[in-house]
Scaffold this motif. Structure first.
Motif, PDB file in Angstrom:
ATOM      1  N   LEU A 227       0.821  -1.209   0.000  1.00 22.19           N
ATOM      2  CA  LEU A 227       0.000   0.000   0.000  1.00 22.19           C
ATOM      3  C   LEU A 227       0.858   1.264   0.000  1.00 22.19           C
ATOM      4  N   ARG A 228       2.055   1.186   0.545  1.00 25.01           N
ATOM      5  CA  ARG A 228       2.962   2.341   0.551  1.00 25.01           C
ATOM      6  C   ARG A 228       3.601   2.580  -0.811  1.00 25.01           C
ATOM      7  N   ASN A 229       4.117   1.512  -1.440  1.00 27.42           N
ATOM      8  CA  ASN A 229       4.899   1.719  -2.660  1.00 27.42           C
ATOM      9  C   ASN A 229       4.242   1.171  -3.933  1.00 27.42           C
ATOM     10  N   HIS A 230       3.075   0.566  -3.821  1.00 28.44           N
ATOM     11  CA  HIS A 230       2.290   0.072  -4.965  1.00 28.44           C
ATOM     12  C   HIS A 230       3.028  -0.972  -5.800  1.00 28.44           C
ATOM     13  N   GLN A 231       3.925  -1.729  -5.167  1.00 30.74           N
ATOM     14  CA  GLN A 231       4.583  -2.846  -5.837  1.00 30.74           C
ATOM     15  C   GLN A 231       4.165  -4.128  -5.118  1.00 30.74           C
ATOM     16  N   LYS A 232       3.352  -4.906  -5.803  1.00 26.37           N
ATOM     17  CA  LYS A 232       2.784  -6.103  -5.190  1.00 26.37           C
ATOM     18  C   LYS A 232       3.844  -7.198  -5.062  1.00 26.37           C
ATOM     19  N   PRO A 233       4.100  -7.665  -3.833  1.00 29.04           N
ATOM     20  CA  PRO A 233       5.089  -8.737  -3.663  1.00 29.04           C
ATOM     21  C   PRO A 233       4.541 -10.082  -4.149  1.00 29.04           C
ATOM     22  N   ALA A 234       5.423 -10.930  -4.609  1.00 27.70           N
ATOM     23  CA  ALA A 234       5.013 -12.261  -5.078  1.00 27.70           C
ATOM     24  C   ALA A 234       4.445 -13.055  -3.911  1.00 27.70           C
ATOM     25  N   GLY A 235       3.353 -13.757  -4.167  1.00 28.75           N
ATOM     26  CA  GLY A 235       2.773 -14.638  -3.164  1.00 28.75           C
ATOM     27  C   GLY A 235       1.801 -13.986  -2.210  1.00 28.75           C
ATOM     28  N   LEU A 236       1.563 -12.688  -2.332  1.00 32.55           N
ATOM     29  CA  LEU A 236       0.637 -12.024  -1.422  1.00 32.55           C
ATOM     30  C   LEU A 236      -0.793 -12.528  -1.634  1.00 32.55           C
ATOM     31  N   GLY A 237      -1.167 -12.795  -2.873  1.00 34.83           N
ATOM     32  CA  GLY A 237      -2.487 -13.343  -3.167  1.00 34.83           C
ATOM     33  C   GLY A 237      -3.622 -12.404  -2.837  1.00 34.83           C
ATOM     34  N   LEU A 238      -3.440 -11.127  -3.066  1.00 29.32           N
ATOM     35  CA  LEU A 238      -4.466 -10.137  -2.782  1.00 29.32           C
ATOM     36  C   LEU A 238      -5.653 -10.346  -3.713  1.00 29.32           C
ATOM     37  N   LYS A 239      -6.863 -10.433  -3.110  1.00 29.99           N
ATOM     38  CA  LYS A 239      -8.054 -10.695  -3.914  1.00 29.99           C
ATOM     39  C   LYS A 239      -9.279 -10.120  -3.211  1.00 29.99           C
ATOM     40  N   LYS A 240     -10.140  -9.453  -3.981  1.00 29.93           N
ATOM     41  CA  LYS A 240     -11.409  -8.960  -3.439  1.00 29.93           C
ATOM     42  C   LYS A 240     -12.369 -10.136  -3.360  1.00 29.93           C
ATOM     43  N   ILE A 241     -13.020 -10.296  -2.203  1.00 33.59           N
ATOM     44  CA  ILE A 241     -13.886 -11.457  -2.055  1.00 33.59           C
ATOM     45  C   ILE A 241     -15.341 -11.121  -1.764  1.00 33.59           C
ATOM     46  N   HIS A 242     -15.609  -9.940  -1.187  1.00 33.36           N
ATOM     47  CA  HIS A 242     -16.988  -9.639  -0.822  1.00 33.36           C
ATOM     48  C   HIS A 242     -17.104  -8.148  -0.518  1.00 33.36           C
ATOM     49  N   LYS A 243     -17.866  -7.406  -1.283  1.00 32.82           N
ATOM     50  CA  LYS A 243     -18.075  -5.968  -1.093  1.00 32.82           C
ATOM     51  C   LYS A 243     -16.759  -5.259  -0.787  1.00 32.82           C
ATOM     52  N   ASN A 244     -16.567  -4.766   0.433  1.00 33.14           N
ATOM     53  CA  ASN A 244     -15.327  -4.070   0.800  1.00 33.14           C
ATOM     54  C   ASN A 244     -14.292  -4.997   1.408  1.00 33.14           C
ATOM     55  N   TYR A 245     -14.554  -6.293   1.411  1.00 34.49           N
ATOM     56  CA  TYR A 245     -13.643  -7.251   2.041  1.00 34.49           C
ATOM     57  C   TYR A 245     -12.667  -7.837   1.027  1.00 34.49           C
ATOM     58  N   TRP A 246     -11.428  -7.940   1.466  1.00 39.04           N
ATOM     59  CA  TRP A 246     -10.343  -8.481   0.665  1.00 39.04           C
ATOM     60  C   TRP A 246      -9.653  -9.580   1.458  1.00 39.04           C
ATOM     61  N   GLU A 247      -8.872 -10.394   0.758  1.00 42.74           N
ATOM     62  CA  GLU A 247      -8.081 -11.410   1.445  1.00 42.74           C
ATOM     63  C   GLU A 247      -6.637 -11.358   0.959  1.00 42.74           C
ATOM     64  N   ILE A 248      -5.735 -11.762   1.847  1.00 48.60           N
ATOM     65  CA  ILE A 248      -4.361 -12.020   1.479  1.00 48.60           C
ATOM     66  C   ILE A 248      -4.026 -13.430   1.934  1.00 48.60           C
ATOM     67  N   ARG A 249      -3.116 -14.034   1.248  1.00 47.95           N
ATOM     68  CA  ARG A 249      -2.793 -15.436   1.470  1.00 47.95           C
ATOM     69  C   ARG A 249      -1.604 -15.569   2.429  1.00 47.95           C
ATOM     70  N   LEU A 250      -1.752 -16.478   3.396  1.00 51.45           N
ATOM     71  CA  LEU A 250      -0.639 -16.823   4.275  1.00 51.45           C
ATOM     72  C   LEU A 250       0.101 -18.032   3.724  1.00 51.45           C
ATOM     73  N   ASP A 251      -0.670 -19.010   3.293  1.00 51.09           N
ATOM     74  CA  ASP A 251      -0.144 -20.230   2.687  1.00 51.09           C
ATOM     75  C   ASP A 251      -1.275 -20.848   1.875  1.00 51.09           C
ATOM     76  N   ILE A 252      -1.134 -22.087   1.498  1.00 50.22           N
ATOM     77  CA  ILE A 252      -2.130 -22.724   0.636  1.00 50.22           C
ATOM     78  C   ILE A 252      -3.505 -22.824   1.297  1.00 50.22           C
ATOM     79  N   ARG A 253      -3.548 -22.891   2.624  1.00 49.36           N
ATOM     80  CA  ARG A 253      -4.814 -23.074   3.340  1.00 49.36           C
ATOM     81  C   ARG A 253      -5.346 -21.820   4.011  1.00 49.36           C
ATOM     82  N   ASN A 254      -4.494 -20.984   4.549  1.00 47.35           N
ATOM     83  CA  ASN A 254      -4.911 -19.905   5.449  1.00 47.35           C
ATOM     84  C   ASN A 254      -4.904 -18.536   4.790  1.00 47.35           C
ATOM     85  N   ARG A 255      -5.869 -17.729   5.216  1.00 47.83           N
ATOM     86  CA  ARG A 255      -6.059 -16.392   4.659  1.00 47.83           C
ATOM     87  C   ARG A 255      -6.280 -15.381   5.783  1.00 47.83           C
TER      88      ARG A 255
END
Length: 89
Positions: free
Chosen positions: A35-63
């Protein structure tokens, strides 16, 4: 930009083992850096999922679920796919 940790996040975070807690902290740091530098790191997995809610990935299972509200980020929940579905019900 301010970060607010909701009680729902605190409760779910405390139930996770230390390894997942460490991944959660690293993922939140990566999100803030993005959010500071607008360069998305690999593996972050940022995704909009519901209205104003977003998710980021911790690993294959957890968000981490968070909400963008104006100039704030409300960190709402951490858990696996089934827990995330239950959170939204």
């Amino acid at each position: 930009m301010t970060i607010n940790y909701l009680k729902s996040f605190d409760r779910s975070f405390k139930r996770m083992d230390r390894a997942i807690q460490g991944k959660a902290i690293s993922a939140i740091d990566a999100l803030m850096e993005f959010l500071r530098n607008h360069q998305k790191p690999a593996g972050l997995g940022l995704k909009k999922i519901h209205k104003n809610y977003w998710e980021i990935r911790l690993d294959i299972r957890n968000r981490i679920i968070f909400e963008l509200v104006g100039d704030s980020i409300n960190i709402a929940f951490v858990g696996d796919h089934n827990s995330v579905k239950a959170f939204f019900k």
